[in-house]
Scaffold this motif. Structure first.
Motif, PDB file in Angstrom:
ATOM      1  N   SER A 125      37.167  13.595 -82.054  1.00  0.00           N
ATOM      2  CA  SER A 125      37.283  13.442 -83.501  1.00  0.00           C
ATOM      3  C   SER A 125      36.304  14.396 -84.163  1.00  0.00           C
ATOM      4  N   VAL A 126      36.831  15.242 -85.023  1.00  0.00           N
ATOM      5  CA  VAL A 126      35.993  16.197 -85.744  1.00  0.00           C
ATOM      6  C   VAL A 126      36.429  16.240 -87.197  1.00  0.00           C
ATOM      7  N   ARG A 127      35.523  16.686 -88.030  1.00  0.00           N
ATOM      8  CA  ARG A 127      35.819  16.877 -89.446  1.00  0.00           C
ATOM      9  C   ARG A 127      35.797  18.377 -89.706  1.00  0.00           C
ATOM     10  N   LEU A 128      36.942  18.895 -90.169  1.00  0.00           N
ATOM     11  CA  LEU A 128      37.077  20.322 -90.431  1.00  0.00           C
ATOM     12  C   LEU A 128      37.466  20.547 -91.888  1.00  0.00           C
ATOM     13  N   PRO A 129      37.106  21.715 -92.427  1.00  0.00           N
ATOM     14  CA  PRO A 129      37.476  22.025 -93.813  1.00  0.00           C
ATOM     15  C   PRO A 129      38.996  22.022 -93.992  1.00  0.00           C
ATOM     16  N   ILE A 130      39.432  21.510 -95.126  1.00  0.00           N
ATOM     17  CA  ILE A 130      40.865  21.418 -95.410  1.00  0.00           C
ATOM     18  C   ILE A 130      41.510  22.800 -95.384  1.00  0.00           C
ATOM     19  N   GLY A 131      40.821  23.810 -95.911  1.00  0.00           N
ATOM     20  CA  GLY A 131      41.366  25.167 -95.896  1.00  0.00           C
ATOM     21  C   GLY A 131      41.615  25.666 -94.484  1.00  0.00           C
ATOM     22  N   LEU A 132      40.715  25.361 -93.578  1.00  0.00           N
ATOM     23  CA  LEU A 132      40.880  25.759 -92.180  1.00  0.00           C
ATOM     24  C   LEU A 132      42.064  25.023 -91.552  1.00  0.00           C
ATOM     25  N   LEU A 133      42.208  23.744 -91.867  1.00  0.00           N
ATOM     26  CA  LEU A 133      43.336  22.977 -91.343  1.00  0.00           C
ATOM     27  C   LEU A 133      44.667  23.528 -91.861  1.00  0.00           C
ATOM     28  N   GLU A 134      44.680  23.999 -93.094  1.00  0.00           N
ATOM     29  CA  GLU A 134      45.894  24.629 -93.632  1.00  0.00           C
ATOM     30  C   GLU A 134      46.225  25.908 -92.869  1.00  0.00           C
ATOM     31  N   GLN A 135      45.199  26.689 -92.531  1.00  0.00           N
ATOM     32  CA  GLN A 135      45.425  27.912 -91.753  1.00  0.00           C
ATOM     33  C   GLN A 135      45.924  27.579 -90.347  1.00  0.00           C
ATOM     34  N   ASN A 177      27.534  22.740 -91.264  1.00  0.00           N
ATOM     35  CA  ASN A 177      28.380  21.691 -91.842  1.00  0.00           C
ATOM     36  C   ASN A 177      28.929  22.170 -93.181  1.00  0.00           C
ATOM     37  N   GLN A 178      30.166  21.879 -93.414  1.00  0.00           N
ATOM     38  CA  GLN A 178      30.870  22.287 -94.619  1.00  0.00           C
ATOM     39  C   GLN A 178      31.166  21.065 -95.483  1.00  0.00           C
ATOM     40  N   SER A 179      31.672  21.327 -96.673  1.00  0.00           N
ATOM     41  CA  SER A 179      32.118  20.225 -97.528  1.00  0.00           C
ATOM     42  C   SER A 179      33.642  20.231 -97.575  1.00  0.00           C
ATOM     43  N   ASN A 180      34.218  19.227 -98.217  1.00  0.00           N
ATOM     44  CA  ASN A 180      35.672  19.092 -98.349  1.00  0.00           C
ATOM     45  C   ASN A 180      36.338  19.041 -96.970  1.00  0.00           C
ATOM     46  N   LEU A 181      35.907  18.084 -96.165  1.00  0.00           N
ATOM     47  CA  LEU A 181      36.354  17.975 -94.788  1.00  0.00           C
ATOM     48  C   LEU A 181      37.393  16.873 -94.610  1.00  0.00           C
TER      49      LEU A 181
END
Length: 135
Positions: free
Chosen positions: A20-30, A76-80
Motif C-alpha cells: 500500500s502506497v500513496r502516490l500523487p494523483i497526477g502520477l497515477l493519471e500518467q 513526500n508529496q501532497s494530493n496523494l
C-alpha cells in the motif's frame, strides 16, 4: 489465505505481497495512460509495477550509488491517493533487494517504500515517453 504484516505498507499472502502506497494523483493519471496504451486496465497496474521494478533492479545492480542517490531525491508529496500493488515471484524478490540496499545506506527510512514505488513509476513513465524531460 494466510496474511501477516511485514512492516508498514506491506502484507504477505500465499500468492503475493500487497504493498500500500500513496502516490500523487497526477502520477497515477500518467500510469493510467501507460496502462491504456498497453491495453491494460487497473488490474494490470500490479503487472506494470512488477515489470518496472525488474528494470529498476537491473539498473541498481549496475549502479548502486546512482540508485541510492536518485532514491534520495524523492520526497513526500501532497494530493496523494492510496493504491495497492501486488508483487509476485521475481518482482517481489527484486523489491526486497532494492529495499535492503536502501535500508543499509544513509537514506532516510521514513516513507522508503513509497519513495521506491514513486521512483519506479517515474523511471517507467520516462522510458515509455509519457513523461518527457526537456533540456
Amino acid at each position: 489465505m494466510a496474511k501477516r504484516a511485514l512492516n508498514a505498507g506491506t502484507v504477505m499472502t500465499n500468492e503475493a505481497r500487497l504493498i500500500s502506497v500513496r502516490l500523487p494523483i497526477g502520477l497515477l493519471e500518467q500510469i493510467s495512460t501507460s496502462l491504456k496504451l498497453r491495453g491494460l486496465g487497473k488490474k494490470g497496474r500490479s503487472k506494470w509495477f512488477s515489470e518496472a521494478l525488474m528494470t529498476l533492479g537491473e539498473m541498481a545492480k549496475e549502479d548502486e550509488e546512482g540508485y541510492l542517490g536518485s532514491l534520495n531525491l524523492y520526497n513526500n508529496q501532497s494530493n496523494l491517493k492510496q493504491i495497492q500493488i501486488a508483487l509476485r515471484d521475481e518482482a517481489q524478490h527484486t523489491f526486497d533487494n532494492l529495499l535492503q540496499i536502501a535500508s543499509l545506506s544513509s537514506i532516510e527510512k521514513d516513507g522508503l517504500i513509497t519513495k521506491l514505488i514513486f521512483m519506479t513509476a517515474h523511471l517507467q513513465l520516462l522510458s515509455e515517453g509519457i513523461i518527457v524531460v526537456e533540456p
